[in-house]
Design an enzyme around this catalytic site. Sequence first.
Site, PDB file in Angstrom:
ATOM      1  CD  GLU A  77       1.569  -5.831   5.411  1.00 32.38           C
ATOM      2  OE1 GLU A  77       2.407  -6.703   5.742  1.00 32.38           O
ATOM      3  OE2 GLU A  77       0.869  -5.904   4.397  1.00 32.38           O
ATOM      4  N   GLY A 134       0.777  -5.228   0.642  1.00 31.35           N
ATOM      5  CA  GLY A 134      -0.364  -5.296  -0.285  1.00 31.35           C
ATOM      6  C   GLY A 134       0.006  -5.944  -1.604  1.00 31.35           C
ATOM      7  CB  ALA A 159      -0.873  -0.012   1.236  1.00 33.09           C
TER       8      ALA A 159
HETATM    9  C1  LIG Z   1      -2.928  -3.028   3.799  1.00 32.83           C
HETATM   10  C2  LIG Z   1      -1.539  -3.050   3.199  1.00 32.83           C
HETATM   11  C3  LIG Z   1      -0.493  -2.469   3.858  1.00 32.83           C
HETATM   12  C4  LIG Z   1       0.828  -2.393   3.257  1.00 32.83           C
HETATM   13  O1  LIG Z   1       1.108  -2.892   2.158  1.00 32.83           O
HETATM   14  S1  LIG Z   1       1.979  -1.510   4.180  1.00 32.83           S
HETATM   15  C5  LIG Z   1       3.388  -1.389   3.112  1.00 32.83           C
HETATM   16  C6  LIG Z   1       4.124  -2.700   3.012  1.00 32.83           C
HETATM   17  N1  LIG Z   1       5.302  -2.558   2.186  1.00 32.83           N
HETATM   18  C7  LIG Z   1       6.495  -2.190   2.703  1.00 32.83           C
HETATM   19  O2  LIG Z   1       6.633  -2.019   3.889  1.00 32.83           O
HETATM   20  C8  LIG Z   1       7.648  -2.035   1.749  1.00 32.83           C
HETATM   21  C9  LIG Z   1       8.286  -0.675   1.935  1.00 32.83           C
HETATM   22  N2  LIG Z   1       9.366  -0.478   0.994  1.00 32.83           N
HETATM   23  C10 LIG Z   1      10.577  -1.051   1.192  1.00 32.83           C
HETATM   24  O3  LIG Z   1      10.808  -1.826   2.083  1.00 32.83           O
HETATM   25  C11 LIG Z   1      11.654  -0.684   0.207  1.00 32.83           C
HETATM   26  O4  LIG Z   1      11.294   0.529  -0.416  1.00 32.83           O
HETATM   27  C12 LIG Z   1      11.841  -1.736  -0.877  1.00 32.83           C
HETATM   28  C13 LIG Z   1      12.393  -3.002  -0.261  1.00 32.83           C
HETATM   29  C14 LIG Z   1      10.555  -2.003  -1.608  1.00 32.83           C
HETATM   30  C15 LIG Z   1      12.825  -1.173  -1.890  1.00 32.83           C
HETATM   31  O5  LIG Z   1      13.993  -0.734  -1.168  1.00 32.83           O
HETATM   32  P1  LIG Z   1      15.089   0.144  -1.949  1.00 32.83           P
HETATM   33  O6  LIG Z   1      15.472  -0.538  -3.199  1.00 32.83           O
HETATM   34  O7  LIG Z   1      16.112   0.523  -0.948  1.00 32.83           O
HETATM   35  O8  LIG Z   1      14.305   1.473  -2.418  1.00 32.83           O
HETATM   36  P2  LIG Z   1      13.732   2.629  -1.471  1.00 32.83           P
HETATM   37  O9  LIG Z   1      14.646   3.801  -1.566  1.00 32.83           O
HETATM   38  O10 LIG Z   1      13.379   2.124  -0.130  1.00 32.83           O
HETATM   39  O11 LIG Z   1      12.359   2.944  -2.218  1.00 32.83           O
HETATM   40  C16 LIG Z   1      12.375   3.586  -3.509  1.00 32.83           C
HETATM   41  C17 LIG Z   1      11.316   4.662  -3.454  1.00 32.83           C
HETATM   42  O12 LIG Z   1      10.039   3.983  -3.349  1.00 32.83           O
HETATM   43  C18 LIG Z   1       9.353   4.490  -2.203  1.00 32.83           C
HETATM   44  N3  LIG Z   1       8.547   3.405  -1.647  1.00 32.83           N
HETATM   45  C19 LIG Z   1       8.942   2.157  -1.424  1.00 32.83           C
HETATM   46  N4  LIG Z   1       7.923   1.423  -0.938  1.00 32.83           N
HETATM   47  C20 LIG Z   1       6.842   2.246  -0.843  1.00 32.83           C
HETATM   48  C21 LIG Z   1       5.486   2.096  -0.421  1.00 32.83           C
HETATM   49  N5  LIG Z   1       5.004   0.927  -0.018  1.00 32.83           N
HETATM   50  N6  LIG Z   1       4.695   3.189  -0.449  1.00 32.83           N
HETATM   51  C22 LIG Z   1       5.142   4.380  -0.896  1.00 32.83           C
HETATM   52  N7  LIG Z   1       6.426   4.577  -1.325  1.00 32.83           N
HETATM   53  C23 LIG Z   1       7.256   3.520  -1.295  1.00 32.83           C
HETATM   54  C24 LIG Z   1      10.437   4.945  -1.249  1.00 32.83           C
HETATM   55  O13 LIG Z   1       9.905   5.856  -0.343  1.00 32.83           O
HETATM   56  C25 LIG Z   1      11.439   5.562  -2.221  1.00 32.83           C
HETATM   57  O14 LIG Z   1      10.922   6.821  -2.593  1.00 32.83           O
HETATM   58  P3  LIG Z   1      11.940   8.076  -2.751  1.00 32.83           P
HETATM   59  O15 LIG Z   1      12.878   7.621  -3.849  1.00 32.83           O
HETATM   60  O16 LIG Z   1      11.051   9.227  -3.101  1.00 32.83           O
HETATM   61  O17 LIG Z   1      12.632   8.201  -1.434  1.00 32.83           O
END
Ligand SMILES: C/C=C/C(=O)SCCNC(=O)CCNC(=O)[C@H](O)C(C)(C)COP(=O)(O)OP(=O)(O)OC[C@H]1O[C@@H](n2cnc3c(N)ncnc32)[C@H](O)[C@@H]1OP(=O)(O)O
Length: 259
Positions: free
Chosen positions: A133, A110, A65
């Site tokens: 999450e 998500g 999400a």
């Molecule tokens: C009901 C459902 C609930 C849910 O789904 S809660 C969310 C669950 N998902 C997560 O917790 C994953 C969060 N993201 C991460 O852990 C990491 O990211 C990744 C492993 C996917 C990738 O890591 P890396 O390769 O180091 O990239 P990066 O710099 O962390 O992310 C690249 C850009 O993508 C944005 N981003 C990543 N995941 C999300 C997300 N889930 N929602 C919104 N933005 C996201 C970051 O912020 C950043 O953005 P910028 O380059 O502007 O700093």
Amino acid sequence: MTEKMATVTIAEQVATITINHPPVNALSNQVLQDLDEAVAQVESNNDVWVVVITGAGDKAFVAGADIRQFPNLNAADGEKMAAFGQQVFSRIEGLNKPVLAAIDGFALGGGCELAMACDIRIASAKSKLGQPEVNLGVLPGFGGTQRLSRLVGLGKAKELIYTADMVDAYEAQRIGLVEKVVEEGSVLDAAYAMAKKIIAKGPLAVATSKQAIDKGWDLPIEQGLALEAKLFGELCESEDQKEGAKAFLEKRPADFKRK
Ligand SMILES: C/C=C/C(=O)SCCNC(=O)CCNC(=O)[C@H](O)C(C)(C)COP(=O)(O)OP(=O)(O)OC[C@H]1O[C@@H](n2cnc3c(N)ncnc32)[C@H](O)[C@@H]1OP(=O)(O)O
């Protein structure tokens, strides 16, 4: 008109739904709206016999999400967001045709929940899946607490949700979260190859098999068997069943019409 972040392309009875919300295809409310519209499009199209769902780009299938929405959520908004995501994913799960998730990259939160609402998951070797999450002080809210254990068992589901650990594609396959692992860059080819195999079969029979498996899953075995027999009988009335038997006896490929 703003660009849709979930789009549908259809070729030879296979519909591809592509989620495109750079950089990681995060599911904002708008992306979920667009996804719901895309699902509605393929749901009502009788010429679509198989659906492939994938994420644009090669970094993520869907990385969850949209976390940028989280700081403003109160209880009512949070519950509404979760309920809408669940509704869209249950619509995917309930589609009367097979849905293949083509995963290339991260399928987290998500994103993993979306993949679990599909029938079959095909992942590239570099993919990583998980339900992280609890890192954010929440729990999987788009069905993960309900669907993960059905695929990997209670203990492994609890381990993945409590630790927020990601699993790579091979480990995901080993525990039953992914059915097929392919080389990087070939996940869509693999999904289309499987789709092509499926669309050569009786489409009604495949759709009805999905219904029997999914509806029978949590029924007592006697009720599940009764459902299976009833659906078998219904298929015997179909033109496809007559064509399937005739084609076999005449030693030729069947020309199914989904009727
Ligand atoms: C009901 C459902 C609930 C849910 O789904 S809660 C969310 C669950 N998902 C997560 O917790 C994953 C969060 N993201 C991460 O852990 C990491 O990211 C990744 C492993 C996917 C990738 O890591 P890396 O390769 O180091 O990239 P990066 O710099 O962390 O992310 C690249 C850009 O993508 C944005 N981003 C990543 N995941 C999300 C997300 N889930 N929602 C919104 N933005 C996201 C970051 O912020 C950043 O953005 P910028 O380059 O502007 O700093």
